[in-house]
Design a protein around this motif. Structure first.
Motif, PDB file in Angstrom:
ATOM      1  N   ARG B  26       0.826  -1.216   0.000  1.00 31.35           N
ATOM      2  CA  ARG B  26       0.000   0.000   0.000  1.00 31.35           C
ATOM      3  C   ARG B  26       0.859   1.264   0.000  1.00 31.35           C
ATOM      4  O   ARG B  26       0.541   2.226  -0.684  1.00 31.35           O
ATOM      5  N   THR B  27       1.931   1.244   0.777  1.00 30.63           N
ATOM      6  CA  THR B  27       2.750   2.457   0.876  1.00 30.63           C
ATOM      7  C   THR B  27       3.870   2.479  -0.145  1.00 30.63           C
ATOM      8  O   THR B  27       4.376   3.534  -0.492  1.00 30.63           O
ATOM      9  N   ARG B  28       4.289   1.285  -0.574  1.00 29.42           N
ATOM     10  CA  ARG B  28       5.402   1.148  -1.523  1.00 29.42           C
ATOM     11  C   ARG B  28       6.725   1.646  -0.929  1.00 29.42           C
ATOM     12  O   ARG B  28       7.663   1.952  -1.651  1.00 29.42           O
ATOM     13  N   ALA B  29       6.776   1.741   0.394  1.00 30.78           N
ATOM     14  CA  ALA B  29       8.036   2.082   1.056  1.00 30.78           C
ATOM     15  C   ALA B  29       8.933   0.838   1.090  1.00 30.78           C
ATOM     16  O   ALA B  29       8.479  -0.272   0.834  1.00 30.78           O
ATOM     17  N   TYR B  30      10.194   1.039   1.444  1.00 33.40           N
ATOM     18  CA  TYR B  30      11.099  -0.105   1.517  1.00 33.40           C
ATOM     19  C   TYR B  30      10.692  -1.046   2.642  1.00 33.40           C
ATOM     20  O   TYR B  30      10.432  -0.618   3.764  1.00 33.40           O
ATOM     21  N   TRP B  31      10.677  -2.337   2.356  1.00 29.20           N
ATOM     22  CA  TRP B  31      10.404  -3.339   3.387  1.00 29.20           C
ATOM     23  C   TRP B  31      10.792  -4.714   2.871  1.00 29.20           C
ATOM     24  O   TRP B  31      10.644  -5.003   1.670  1.00 29.20           O
ATOM     25  N   SER B  32      11.318  -5.525   3.739  1.00 26.59           N
ATOM     26  CA  SER B  32      11.484  -6.955   3.445  1.00 26.59           C
ATOM     27  C   SER B  32      11.640  -7.697   4.757  1.00 26.59           C
ATOM     28  O   SER B  32      12.338  -7.230   5.654  1.00 26.59           O
ATOM     29  N   PRO B  33      11.008  -8.854   4.891  1.00 20.36           N
ATOM     30  CA  PRO B  33      11.203  -9.642   6.109  1.00 20.36           C
ATOM     31  C   PRO B  33      12.413 -10.573   6.001  1.00 20.36           C
ATOM     32  O   PRO B  33      12.769 -11.222   6.979  1.00 20.36           O
ATOM     33  N   TYR B  34      13.003 -10.623   4.815  1.00 21.24           N
ATOM     34  CA  TYR B  34      14.070 -11.592   4.580  1.00 21.24           C
ATOM     35  C   TYR B  34      15.387 -10.857   4.364  1.00 21.24           C
ATOM     36  O   TYR B  34      15.592 -10.227   3.324  1.00 21.24           O
ATOM     37  N   PRO B  35      16.314 -10.917   5.319  1.00 25.48           N
ATOM     38  CA  PRO B  35      17.571 -10.178   5.155  1.00 25.48           C
ATOM     39  C   PRO B  35      18.307 -10.634   3.902  1.00 25.48           C
ATOM     40  O   PRO B  35      18.271 -11.809   3.530  1.00 25.48           O
ATOM     41  N   GLU B  36      18.987  -9.680   3.258  1.00 25.90           N
ATOM     42  CA  GLU B  36      19.639 -10.043   1.995  1.00 25.90           C
ATOM     43  C   GLU B  36      21.122 -10.341   2.166  1.00 25.90           C
ATOM     44  O   GLU B  36      21.773 -10.792   1.231  1.00 25.90           O
ATOM     45  N   HIS B  37      21.676 -10.081   3.358  1.00 26.88           N
ATOM     46  CA  HIS B  37      23.111 -10.321   3.525  1.00 26.88           C
ATOM     47  C   HIS B  37      23.368 -11.770   3.951  1.00 26.88           C
ATOM     48  O   HIS B  37      22.766 -12.249   4.914  1.00 26.88           O
ATOM     49  N   PRO B  38      24.260 -12.459   3.255  1.00 27.63           N
ATOM     50  CA  PRO B  38      24.519 -13.866   3.606  1.00 27.63           C
ATOM     51  C   PRO B  38      24.876 -14.057   5.073  1.00 27.63           C
ATOM     52  O   PRO B  38      24.539 -15.082   5.671  1.00 27.63           O
ATOM     53  N   LYS B  39      25.534 -13.046   5.651  1.00 23.01           N
ATOM     54  CA  LYS B  39      25.955 -13.204   7.051  1.00 23.01           C
ATOM     55  C   LYS B  39      24.773 -13.228   8.021  1.00 23.01           C
ATOM     56  O   LYS B  39      24.917 -13.603   9.182  1.00 23.01           O
ATOM     57  N   ALA B  40      23.620 -12.776   7.542  1.00 22.21           N
ATOM     58  CA  ALA B  40      22.445 -12.811   8.414  1.00 22.21           C
ATOM     59  C   ALA B  40      21.927 -14.235   8.604  1.00 22.21           C
ATOM     60  O   ALA B  40      21.037 -14.477   9.408  1.00 22.21           O
ATOM     61  N   TYR B  41      22.491 -15.155   7.840  1.00 18.88           N
ATOM     62  CA  TYR B  41      22.022 -16.547   7.912  1.00 18.88           C
ATOM     63  C   TYR B  41      23.151 -17.394   8.473  1.00 18.88           C
ATOM     64  O   TYR B  41      24.302 -17.306   8.031  1.00 18.88           O
ATOM     65  N   ARG B 126      16.667 -21.936   4.546  1.00 24.80           N
ATOM     66  CA  ARG B 126      17.639 -22.744   3.798  1.00 24.80           C
ATOM     67  C   ARG B 126      18.229 -21.944   2.636  1.00 24.80           C
ATOM     68  O   ARG B 126      18.600 -22.507   1.603  1.00 24.80           O
ATOM     69  N   THR B 127      18.332 -20.639   2.795  1.00 24.96           N
ATOM     70  CA  THR B 127      18.751 -19.787   1.680  1.00 24.96           C
ATOM     71  C   THR B 127      20.139 -20.165   1.150  1.00 24.96           C
ATOM     72  O   THR B 127      20.377 -20.132  -0.064  1.00 24.96           O
ATOM     73  N   HIS B 128      21.051 -20.536   2.030  1.00 20.98           N
ATOM     74  CA  HIS B 128      22.382 -20.923   1.543  1.00 20.98           C
ATOM     75  C   HIS B 128      22.300 -22.135   0.601  1.00 20.98           C
ATOM     76  O   HIS B 128      22.932 -22.146  -0.450  1.00 20.98           O
ATOM     77  N   GLU B 129      21.517 -23.105   0.977  1.00 21.31           N
ATOM     78  CA  GLU B 129      21.375 -24.294   0.124  1.00 21.31           C
ATOM     79  C   GLU B 129      20.763 -23.908  -1.233  1.00 21.31           C
ATOM     80  O   GLU B 129      21.247 -24.297  -2.292  1.00 21.31           O
ATOM     81  N   PHE B 130      19.708 -23.110  -1.166  1.00 19.42           N
ATOM     82  CA  PHE B 130      19.080 -22.633  -2.401  1.00 19.42           C
ATOM     83  C   PHE B 130      20.061 -21.830  -3.251  1.00 19.42           C
ATOM     84  O   PHE B 130      20.045 -21.916  -4.486  1.00 19.42           O
ATOM     85  N   ALA B 131      20.892 -21.027  -2.587  1.00 20.67           N
ATOM     86  CA  ALA B 131      21.817 -20.176  -3.339  1.00 20.67           C
ATOM     87  C   ALA B 131      22.764 -21.022  -4.188  1.00 20.67           C
ATOM     88  O   ALA B 131      23.020 -20.709  -5.355  1.00 20.67           O
ATOM     89  N   HIS B 132      23.269 -22.094  -3.622  1.00 25.90           N
ATOM     90  CA  HIS B 132      24.143 -22.965  -4.412  1.00 25.90           C
ATOM     91  C   HIS B 132      23.369 -23.617  -5.565  1.00 25.90           C
ATOM     92  O   HIS B 132      23.887 -23.753  -6.672  1.00 25.90           O
ATOM     93  N   ALA B 133      22.132 -23.993  -5.294  1.00 23.24           N
ATOM     94  CA  ALA B 133      21.324 -24.601  -6.355  1.00 23.24           C
ATOM     95  C   ALA B 133      21.052 -23.596  -7.475  1.00 23.24           C
ATOM     96  O   ALA B 133      21.110 -23.944  -8.665  1.00 23.24           O
ATOM     97  N   VAL B 134      20.792 -22.345  -7.096  1.00 19.38           N
ATOM     98  CA  VAL B 134      20.549 -21.317  -8.128  1.00 19.38           C
ATOM     99  C   VAL B 134      21.845 -21.033  -8.892  1.00 19.38           C
ATOM    100  O   VAL B 134      21.855 -20.943 -10.123  1.00 19.38           O
ATOM    101  N   MET B 135      22.943 -20.916  -8.148  1.00 17.00           N
ATOM    102  CA  MET B 135      24.232 -20.627  -8.779  1.00 17.00           C
ATOM    103  C   MET B 135      24.580 -21.691  -9.821  1.00 17.00           C
ATOM    104  O   MET B 135      24.979 -21.368 -10.945  1.00 17.00           O
ATOM    105  N   HIS B 136      24.383 -22.945  -9.469  1.00 23.88           N
ATOM    106  CA  HIS B 136      24.824 -24.025 -10.353  1.00 23.88           C
ATOM    107  C   HIS B 136      23.771 -24.450 -11.375  1.00 23.88           C
ATOM    108  O   HIS B 136      23.901 -25.499 -12.006  1.00 23.88           O
TER     109      HIS B 136
END
Lengths: 558, 558
Positions: B26-41, B126-136
């Motif tokens: 509705r506001t289109r302001a910045y928001w995400s519940p999922y951190p984007e930095h690998p170190k957050a996981y 499981r973002t790290h696992e997914f990241a390798h799957a996406v990368m490869h």
């Protein structure tokens, strides 16, 4: 030059109505800003006179690109209307329509909605005039022309405006987006969001409900920023020509191009809808009519969003009732209203061959059929009441189907000609009811196609289970605008609900009073579901408006 | 047996997140519940180990109707993944999927949304696992695989759930409708409204962004009550197989049929998407890929709602700037990121042949082109940084186009091979930039088609006006996922906005910092517009969800 209709004035006049409409579609409670009783409108005599003054003249509509004038409307009540309408040179008209779109887009969703409400308010103020125009093109009786062609059509137009408005303002006009970057400065953007139209919306009108079926698409497209070209059915031009004229006046007074709404009347046999539907400028199409042409539009007008209401086969499942008389009178009314010439009129009444249970004991199949026939005869026994309910047959094709009906099955109720006191040339007929046995393949060939007009089939089925299976197959293969069922069994009720949920059809259960399966109320009832072959759209939901515009974002550093 | 995941538990876990997502769109302001930095996981090592444990094995997925197993993924980084996936007998699988739909429908919009959020939460964990799957499978560099394939994809999935939820609850579950009848008793009806699914949603995945482009359709269809069959690109199965496995686990734990989400892996050269797309059970299709197959789907899968993202030709109009270095570095990054293998990467840089103005004086066309080339060289001069930005070429077709590029025009920047320290077989290439003159017909034949991959064109145009005309024609004829422009002139800014509003393309103006034209943020930016030939849908808006279900009404006397 300031516009005569300023936004301030329009807000004052209509913002409250818009807000109430928004609330009504959220709650689905009863609401309408347009009274449905003719006595609520003071202009009965002026309305009739205004209608009569139009007859035999060139309709006053100054559009660009008019290459000739065309006429040919013949009232189902016998009048030659003799009104001439502009025929378009589309190479001139379409560019002129597009020329007004940028300013209309820039006005934004609220201004567009309020202009639409002003158009509707002016149409509403002339409801008597419109009622005569609807009556003498559709063949509806006056009261129905007045209500369905007037306030109920206006309701559906307003409902579409409300949906269009709310869909566009879901996204804010602008947003500040600030994304943290840890110790560094945040990323900052200023974003602007603009609802942009798709292009020209084409409304292809129908013969039976030119305003009721035309207004949702017209107002949904206009409110979302599109220009709208109205191509009426050649037998029902006048109500939409009046609508276009009102819209053009209001647009001009509000400072917009009147060419945002234009009429495209066709010459006899021209097939103008087909030509217009394939024009690259036409990006939205709303159509009510035959399945054949609706399917053609969906398959071929690939450059456009196509919303269709086509043919269906409407079923009533009769399992049991605890109000037998109420059921009979309710069904009799539904079968009689406008001589069954509604897309929502029941066609197939599925009745177990072993009969049904009622509050006063069992009734055999033959008895139920005879009682329905008797209820129709009772309802229409008086010619004045019959005329007031039936109206006239809209065109010779309907009469031909009715005349051929006795050859389809055993006649349980024969159609009868009724004389109209004021219009002796009107073709007024009571409905026919035929008995068919679902076990016979030739019967199925008859009842599994739409027989548009005052012909219904009392179909004998092996059981309620068989009725539900046939209902499911009918919706899936032929589509349905409406389904009704009568049952006192919670289990059967649940089963028929399940069929309607799975096959996507709107269901009315145990209607025995003054609400009829073939009537829906704007702001509360959905007309069609959009999920079965009878229609690819419902009136009115988010899907009906959401693809009529797109949201374009411009982002820049803050 | 009570479900392990009760609604109470799901509400406690996820209702707050859903509400925040609803507020964000509705506001289109910045928001995400999922951190984007690998170190957050916390699970970097476990994630990698989990990915590696999958390699060379049969993927653990127990679906009905598995007739054989199929493999064949080859990582752009050189690994043979060697994972086997179930190949479906659709005559068994599709009915099994449909069998779970009634209970899923009955659960209602909120329960469905919360189950979807639980699926996303487990994927997120499981973002790290997914990241390798996406990368490869995609060839993206690790950081991008992690972010775009992980939290950003999850954001887009959550955004679709939020839109789907709100669209369904616009209509109340029930309503009491009471219509006054003057002195008589009012008419009273009790109405129930049920969001019903269309059928099976088919998600046809792409090679480059299996999760990011797959999640919106998957979650939009699932949240609106449909079953979802995921047909991944044969070179990018693993990320979507993992997704399907998580979804099945969650559905089962929540008491629903796991077969509501299934995988359909195809055998080499089978063309399974075509077969599935025409199945009558398939009522919704989401597709990302070539224009040819997208157009085929739109034309032929007529039983389904078809949402496509196809090819486009993205343009940057360079008129003037007051931050020349910022512009150069911003463009260099956009051209380099994932070797230009994004549907949003700019292809045609339109530069007046007389040059542009900057804060430090005029720059000629040749100078601007040389400076952009220099900025790319500077950005990618260090091999470690080049590898981190570029990733690997996703498939041999991209490499073939890049190899052929020098034949198209004068080479302003030659592509260079970069060695990957860990994966020596990876095909890593810097982007090529070619000079073309818009006045030459053979040049137009080159730049007016999408050249997917790390090839861009510096197109000399007569003037900014000519650039705007070419921009308009490019969007109208070829489509565009993105448009960018650099100008210090308010008038030019207004003109480029007007082109984008009229031709319906998303515009980024004067990006000189850390936001790039080829990146969009869920909950705030629209991805595509749905209004030009590059895509018939936008991520994410009402139109993306509204036709995935229908509202069925059951009304009965109150």
């Amino acid at each position: 030059m300031p516009a005569e209709l300023s936004t301030v004035l329009l807000v004052e006049r209509h913002r409250g109505t818009l807000d109430k409409a928004l609330e009504a579609v959220r709650t689905r409670a009863y609401w309408s800003p347009y009274p449905e009783h003719p006595k609520a409108y003071a202009d009965a005599d002026e309305g009739r006179a205004a209608f009569e003054a139009l007859l035999g003249h060139r309709f006053p509509l100054e559009q660009p690109g008019t290459d000739e004038w065309t006429d040919g409307e013949h009232s189902p009540y016998g009048l030659e209307l003799g009104v001439e309408y502009p025929h378009p040179d589309v190479e001139v008209l379409l560019p002129a329509m597009r020329a007004g779109m940028a300013a209309w887009r820039d006005a934004g969703p609220e201004a567009r909605a309020l202009v639409c409400l002003e158009i509707l308010a002016r149409i509403n103020a002339r409801t008597h005039e419109f009622a005569h125009a609807v009556m003498h093109t559709s063949g509806q009786a006056f009261t129905m022309s007045f209500q369905a062609g007037g306030p109920h059509a206006q309701d559906r137009g307003l409902e579409a405006v409300a949906y269009a408005y709310v869909e566009q303002v879901r996204t804010p006009e602008s947003a500040d987006w600030v994304k943290p970057q840890g110790k560094r400065d945040p990323l900052s953007l200023r974003k602007a969001f603009t609802a942009v139209p798709r292009g020209i919306g084409l409304v292809i009108g129908c013969n039976t409900f030119p305003t009721w079926n035309g207004y949702p698409g017209l107002f949904a497209s206009l409110a979302t920023g599109n220009a709208v070209l109205v191509k009426p059915h050649p037998r029902a031009v006048l109500p939409l020509a009046l609508t276009v004229a009102v819209a053009r006046d209001v647009l001009a007074e509000a400072g917009f191009s009147p060419d945002l709404v234009c009429l495209a009347a066709e010459k006899p046999g021209e097939g103008l809808a087909k030509t217009l539907a394939l024009r690259p400028e036409v990006k939205v199409i709303d159509y009510t009519g035959s399945t054949a042409f609706g399917d053609w539009l969906e398959a071929n007008a690939r450059q456009a969003q196509v919303y269709t209401e086509k043919a269906g086969v409407n079923t009533v499942v009769i399992d049991s009732t605890d109000d037998y008389r109420g059921m009979l009178s309710n069904l009799a009314f539904s079968l009689s209203l406008y001589s069954g010439q509604m897309c929502t009129t029941p066609q197939n009444l599925l009745i177990p061959r072993d009969g049904i249970t009622t509050e006063s004991g069992p009734r055999t199949y033959d008895e139920v059929v005879a009682d329905i026939a008797g209820a129709v005869e009772g309802l229409l026994g008086d010619d004045a009441r019959a005329n007031a309910l039936l109206g006239a047959l809209v065109n010779p094709e309907v009469k031909a189907r009715l005349d051929a009906a006795p050859g389809i099955g055993e006649v349980a109720l024969a159609s009868r000609a009724v004389t109209h006191p004021e219009f002796p040339d009107a073709v007024v007929r009571t409905p026919a009811l035929l008995k068919l046995d679902s076990a016979k393949p030739e019967a199925e060939a008859a009842f599994m196609v739409e027989c548009f007009g005052p012909v219904s089939f009392a179909v004998a089925v092996d059981s309620t289970d068989a009725a539900l299976a046939l209902l499911r197959r009918t919706i899936r293969e032929k589509g349905a605008m409406t389904v009704a069922a009568y049952t006192t069994s919670p289990e059967v009720e649940r089963q028929v609900e399940e069929v309607c949920w799975e096959e996507c059809a709107q269901l009315s259960l145990n209607l025995t009073g003054g609400v009829y399966v073939n009537q829906t109320a704007a702001f509360s009832d959905f007309h069609g579901s959009g999920g079965n072959p009878a229609a690819n759209a419902a009136l009115c939901d988010g899907a009906f408006v959401a693809s009529r515009f797109r949201m374009v974002e411009v982002r820049r550093p803050a």
